[in-house]
Structures are given as structure tokens and as C-alpha cells.
Design a protein around this motif. Structure first.
Motif, mmCIF file in Angstrom:
data_model
loop_
_atom_site.group_PDB
_atom_site.id
_atom_site.type_symbol
_atom_site.label_atom_id
_atom_site.label_comp_id
_atom_site.label_asym_id
_atom_site.label_seq_id
_atom_site.Cartn_x
_atom_site.Cartn_y
_atom_site.Cartn_z
ATOM 1 N N GLU A 71 43.852 36.774 44.464
ATOM 2 C CA GLU A 71 44.641 37.052 42.976
ATOM 3 C C GLU A 71 43.425 38.522 41.825
ATOM 4 O O GLU A 71 43.575 39.380 41.464
ATOM 5 C CB GLU A 71 44.934 36.729 42.307
ATOM 6 C CG GLU A 71 46.262 36.015 42.579
ATOM 7 C CD GLU A 71 47.155 34.316 42.344
ATOM 8 O OE1 GLU A 71 48.541 34.625 42.712
ATOM 9 O OE2 GLU A 71 46.493 33.995 41.818
ATOM 10 N N ALA A 72 41.977 37.498 41.833
ATOM 11 C CA ALA A 72 40.911 38.003 41.332
ATOM 12 C C ALA A 72 40.502 39.287 41.455
ATOM 13 O O ALA A 72 40.314 40.528 40.804
ATOM 14 C CB ALA A 72 39.754 37.167 40.856
ATOM 15 N N ARG A 73 40.584 39.299 42.858
ATOM 16 C CA ARG A 73 39.947 40.967 44.088
ATOM 17 C C ARG A 73 41.050 41.832 43.204
ATOM 18 O O ARG A 73 40.785 43.024 43.208
ATOM 19 C CB ARG A 73 40.021 40.764 45.186
ATOM 20 C CG ARG A 73 38.911 39.614 45.807
ATOM 21 C CD ARG A 73 38.532 39.721 47.177
ATOM 22 N NE ARG A 73 37.048 38.934 47.476
ATOM 23 C CZ ARG A 73 36.765 39.394 48.540
ATOM 24 N NH1 ARG A 73 37.259 40.461 49.537
ATOM 25 N NH2 ARG A 73 36.402 38.533 49.295
ATOM 26 N N THR A 74 42.514 41.111 43.429
ATOM 27 C CA THR A 74 43.403 42.751 43.323
ATOM 28 C C THR A 74 43.336 42.764 41.836
ATOM 29 O O THR A 74 43.733 44.226 40.976
ATOM 30 C CB THR A 74 44.054 41.650 43.383
ATOM 31 O OG1 THR A 74 44.457 41.542 44.704
ATOM 32 C CG2 THR A 74 45.293 42.661 43.393
ATOM 33 N N ARG A 75 43.204 42.244 41.158
ATOM 34 C CA ARG A 75 43.486 42.303 39.148
ATOM 35 C C ARG A 75 42.312 43.583 39.113
ATOM 36 O O ARG A 75 42.311 44.030 38.355
ATOM 37 C CB ARG A 75 42.790 40.949 38.423
ATOM 38 C CG ARG A 75 44.391 40.866 38.520
ATOM 39 C CD ARG A 75 44.656 38.965 37.153
ATOM 40 N NE ARG A 75 43.014 38.435 37.575
ATOM 41 C CZ ARG A 75 43.740 37.682 38.135
ATOM 42 N NH1 ARG A 75 44.832 36.995 38.909
ATOM 43 N NH2 ARG A 75 42.544 36.561 38.525
ATOM 44 N N ALA A 76 41.410 42.834 39.839
ATOM 45 C CA ALA A 76 40.164 43.584 39.498
ATOM 46 C C ALA A 76 39.678 45.341 39.975
ATOM 47 O O ALA A 76 38.689 46.688 40.058
ATOM 48 C CB ALA A 76 38.749 43.378 40.171
ATOM 49 N N GLY A 77 40.870 45.542 41.383
ATOM 50 C CA GLY A 77 40.922 46.539 41.925
ATOM 51 C C GLY A 77 40.078 47.105 43.177
ATOM 52 O O GLY A 77 39.674 47.754 43.671
#
Length: 79
Positions: A71-77
Motif C-alpha cells: 500500500e505504501a509503494r502504491t501511494r508513492a507511485g
């Protein structure tokens, strides 16, 4: 794994094995693979996710904490 899959679907993150222990075991396994000259690309990806989960403060959570890292990777693009 069947029990854990159902827990993940319902977003139940109760601890079964701390991600810090999973990370340690992953690193030991990768080390043995490298010493034997065996490529372990999937293990390397998993180790990175476990490490990110620990770095984010989820060390006492279990392997489901990788969802937090994803999820953190997703938010960071990141992909």
C-alpha cells in the motif's frame, strides 16, 4: 495458508509470526542460496517487502504486514 488467506481478505492482521522473524528467516535462506550459487529472485523481492514492512514499524505484525508495504509503494507511485 488457507486460514491466513481468509484473514487477509477480511483485513484481519492478527499476528501469527512476526515479520521480523520472517525477514530473518528469509535472509538466512537467501544467504544459503547465494552460497550455493542459486538464483533467488522471488526471495529477493519478498525480502525487500519484509524489510519495508519492518522499516514502516510493522515488525511485530505478521507476514500480512507486506500488504502495508505494498500500500505504501502504491501511494508513492512505485511499482
Amino acid at each position: 495458508s488457507r486460514v491466513k488467506a481468509a484473514k487477509l481478505v477480511s483485513r484481519d492482521f492478527t499476528v501469527q509470526a512476526a515479520i521480523t522473524d520472517v525477514l530473518k528467516n528469509s535472509r538466512l535462506t537467501a544467504e544459503v542460496a547465494r552460497e550455493a550459487g542459486i538464483a533467488s529472485p522471488l526471495l529477493d523481492v519478498c525480502e525487500a517487502l519484509y524489510g519495508e514492512a519492518v522499516a514502516q514499524g510493522h515488525g511485530q505484525s505478521d507476514m500480512a504486514a507486506v500488504i502495508r508495504a505494498i500500500e505504501a509503494r502504491t501511494r508513492a507511485g512505485k511499482r
